[in-house]
Design an enzyme around this catalytic site. Structure first.
Site, PDB file in Angstrom:
ATOM      1  N   HIS A   1      -2.853 -52.695 -14.742  1.00 22.24           N
ATOM      2  CA  HIS A   1      -1.636 -53.503 -14.723  1.00 22.24           C
ATOM      3  C   HIS A   1      -1.181 -53.769 -16.153  1.00 22.24           C
ATOM      4  O   HIS A   1      -1.967 -54.185 -17.009  1.00 22.24           O
ATOM      5  CB  HIS A   1      -1.873 -54.820 -13.995  1.00 22.24           C
ATOM      6  CG  HIS A   1      -1.987 -54.659 -12.512  1.00 22.24           C
ATOM      7  ND1 HIS A   1      -2.858 -55.409 -11.751  1.00 22.24           N
ATOM      8  CD2 HIS A   1      -1.347 -53.829 -11.650  1.00 22.24           C
ATOM      9  CE1 HIS A   1      -2.734 -55.051 -10.473  1.00 22.24           C
ATOM     10  NE2 HIS A   1      -1.825 -54.096 -10.392  1.00 22.24           N
TER      11      HIS A   1
ATOM     12  N   GLU B   1      -1.738 -57.034 -18.015  1.00 22.47           N
ATOM     13  CA  GLU B   1      -3.157 -57.355 -18.135  1.00 22.47           C
ATOM     14  C   GLU B   1      -3.781 -56.519 -19.250  1.00 22.47           C
ATOM     15  O   GLU B   1      -4.955 -56.171 -19.223  1.00 22.47           O
ATOM     16  CB  GLU B   1      -3.852 -57.129 -16.784  1.00 22.47           C
ATOM     17  CG  GLU B   1      -3.301 -58.037 -15.689  1.00 22.47           C
ATOM     18  CD  GLU B   1      -3.876 -57.764 -14.298  1.00 22.47           C
ATOM     19  OE1 GLU B   1      -4.863 -57.000 -14.200  1.00 22.47           O
ATOM     20  OE2 GLU B   1      -3.338 -58.307 -13.324  1.00 22.47           O
TER      21      GLU B   1
ATOM     22  N   HIS C   1      -9.519 -56.405 -14.575  1.00 24.62           N
ATOM     23  CA  HIS C   1      -8.209 -57.024 -14.365  1.00 24.62           C
ATOM     24  C   HIS C   1      -8.263 -58.451 -14.893  1.00 24.62           C
ATOM     25  O   HIS C   1      -9.294 -58.920 -15.360  1.00 24.62           O
ATOM     26  CB  HIS C   1      -7.846 -57.036 -12.876  1.00 24.62           C
ATOM     27  CG  HIS C   1      -7.533 -55.689 -12.310  1.00 24.62           C
ATOM     28  ND1 HIS C   1      -6.241 -55.272 -12.036  1.00 24.62           N
ATOM     29  CD2 HIS C   1      -8.335 -54.656 -11.941  1.00 24.62           C
ATOM     30  CE1 HIS C   1      -6.266 -54.052 -11.539  1.00 24.62           C
ATOM     31  NE2 HIS C   1      -7.518 -53.657 -11.468  1.00 24.62           N
TER      32      HIS C   1
ATOM     33  N   GLU D   1     -11.984 -59.831 -12.231  1.00 20.30           N
ATOM     34  CA  GLU D   1     -10.829 -60.634 -12.641  1.00 20.30           C
ATOM     35  C   GLU D   1     -11.242 -61.550 -13.792  1.00 20.30           C
ATOM     36  O   GLU D   1     -11.824 -62.619 -13.594  1.00 20.30           O
ATOM     37  CB  GLU D   1     -10.297 -61.448 -11.461  1.00 20.30           C
ATOM     38  CG  GLU D   1      -9.827 -60.615 -10.280  1.00 20.30           C
ATOM     39  CD  GLU D   1      -8.478 -59.938 -10.522  1.00 20.30           C
ATOM     40  OE1 GLU D   1      -7.877 -60.165 -11.605  1.00 20.30           O
ATOM     41  OE2 GLU D   1      -8.018 -59.197  -9.636  1.00 20.30           O
TER      42      GLU D   1
END
Length: 393
Positions: free
Chosen positions: A162, A165, A305, A364
């Site tokens: 992403h 990110e 991420h 994450e």
């Protein structure tokens, strides 16, 4: 660092002289027959750079070596054409310098060009690391696949699926840098001896899956697609919320793991985020990452991420029993919460688990609103690096 072979030299001799594991010297010189070194042949010694020293009045090679607390034989190997008994004032002598500090400057906006520059520097110092190209982006930028180790046991790591990110790329690059430093200096990394990791596991790292998107977030739209991306971004030139690739496709919603279901509840046209595309694997970036996994038969996969300080390790009950054991270990070393299932489909780790029934993880990092600030870098790196090391064990 390059040296020229003298008569009688061996790679084992260089290993002992420079205090570098023999396997790293062998792997830094894949085109050299270690059993038949030829005088004049060029050999790469990893973990060193070269400085030039002007000879001063009264200097000798022994005096120069003593001033740097190194074996004089290092200077003799590095300067085969220098007569140690007839140094001339002003003459330049090559001095080997062991690299003990980081190359990757990770505490600044980190676009594709910065990554490319750092990769080039790392390869020059650590030639046993290998660079391949997994594929290319929409705009033709390479998706670099960096390899460390040669075992048939393989672990895949990736970052910046992403665009906003992007901080995950310097996280992964710094981890690679720390690993390389630990190998050439024969150290532990996060409490784990580095050399056994190298000999037992091959690491594949793709530090920037979406280089076009990262460049868009950090540098603004390139001229060739400026009108298109501004239109996708609803007329705004603020791309801080952009997660997609340059065509407005969310790369982590592109894989054939219940894609047909996920597409019913996501945007129906190109968007700054969440649009799964008009078909799975429609984008060159996702096709490249899928082809990489199909070709390489990885044993584990970890996708970096942001944000949440948690990681996801299951998919539709298809994950193997080993995944739970690893999840418990990762949670222990990182402090992150292990989450088995979330209401999400068609991600890279979802597809990996579905297709290969092997452990896959979406990590994450950090907490807050993307893009996360660089002020969180040290905290994120500490958790991530401990988790990544243990994925190699």
């Amino acid at each position: 660092m390059k040296i020229r072979v003298r008569k009688g030299d061996t790679l084992w001799h260089y290993s002992q002289l420079f205090h570098i594991p023999l396997v790293l010297i062998v792997d830094s010189n894949p085109d050299v027959n270690p059993n038949t070194l030829k005088p004049g042949e060029i050999i790469e010694i990893p973990g060193f750079t070269v400085a030039l020293q002007k000879v001063g009045k009264g200097d000798t090679l022994w005096k120069l070596a003593a001033a740097r607390n190194i074996n004089v034989n290092l200077l003799l190997v590095l300067n085969p054409d220098v007569d140690p008994n007839q140094l001339q004032v002003g003459q330049k002598v090559q001095i080997p310098e062991r690299v003990t500090t980081f190359i990757v400057n990770s505490k600044k906006p980190y676009d594709f060009q910065q990554m490319k520059t750092d990769i080039h520097q790392l390869l020059s110092i650590y030639p046993f690391m290998r660079r391949r190209k997994a594929g290319t982006s929409v705009l033709g930028l390479p998706l670099y696949d960096l390899r460390i180790g040669k075992s048939d046991r393989k672990v895949q790591m990736n970052a910046s699926f992403h665009a906003n990110e992007w901080i995950t790329t310097p996280i992964l690059m710094r981890f690679l840098n720390e690993y390389l430093l630990a190998l050439t200096n024969q150290l532990v990394i996060k409490g784990v001896p580095a050399l056994p990791l190298y000999t037992n596991t091959q690491l594949s790292a793709v530090p920037m899956v979406d280089p076009d998107g990262v460049n868009l977030v950090l540098n603004g739209p390139p001229l060739e697609v400026e009108k298109e991306v501004i239109a996708i971004n609803k007329g705004s030139r603020d791309f801080s919320g952009w997660k997609a690739n340059i065509r407005g496709v969310d790369l982590n919603k592109q894989f054939p793991a219940n894609w047909e279901f996920e597409v019913t509840r996501k945007p129906k046209r190109p968007s700054s985020r969440d649009f799964p595309g008009y078909a799975p694997l429609s984008e060159p970036e996702t096709k490249a990452m899928a082809d990489l996994v199909k070709k390489e038969n990885f044993d584990r996969l970890l996708a970096l991420h942001t944000q949440g300080k948690e990681f996801y390790w299951g998919y539709e009950g298809l994950e193997p029993p080993e995944s739970e054991q690893l999840a418990n270990q990762f949670s222990r070393v990182s402090g992150y919460k292990a989450v088995r299932y979330v209401d999400s489909h068609c991600g890279y780790k979802d597809w990996f688990i579905q297709e290969f029934r092997k452990p896959g993880f979406t990590i994450e990092l950090g907490e807050g609103q993307n893009p996360l600030p660089l002020s969180q870098f040290d905290e994120m790196y500490e958790a991530a690096s401990r988790l990544l090391v243990h994925s190699l064990v």
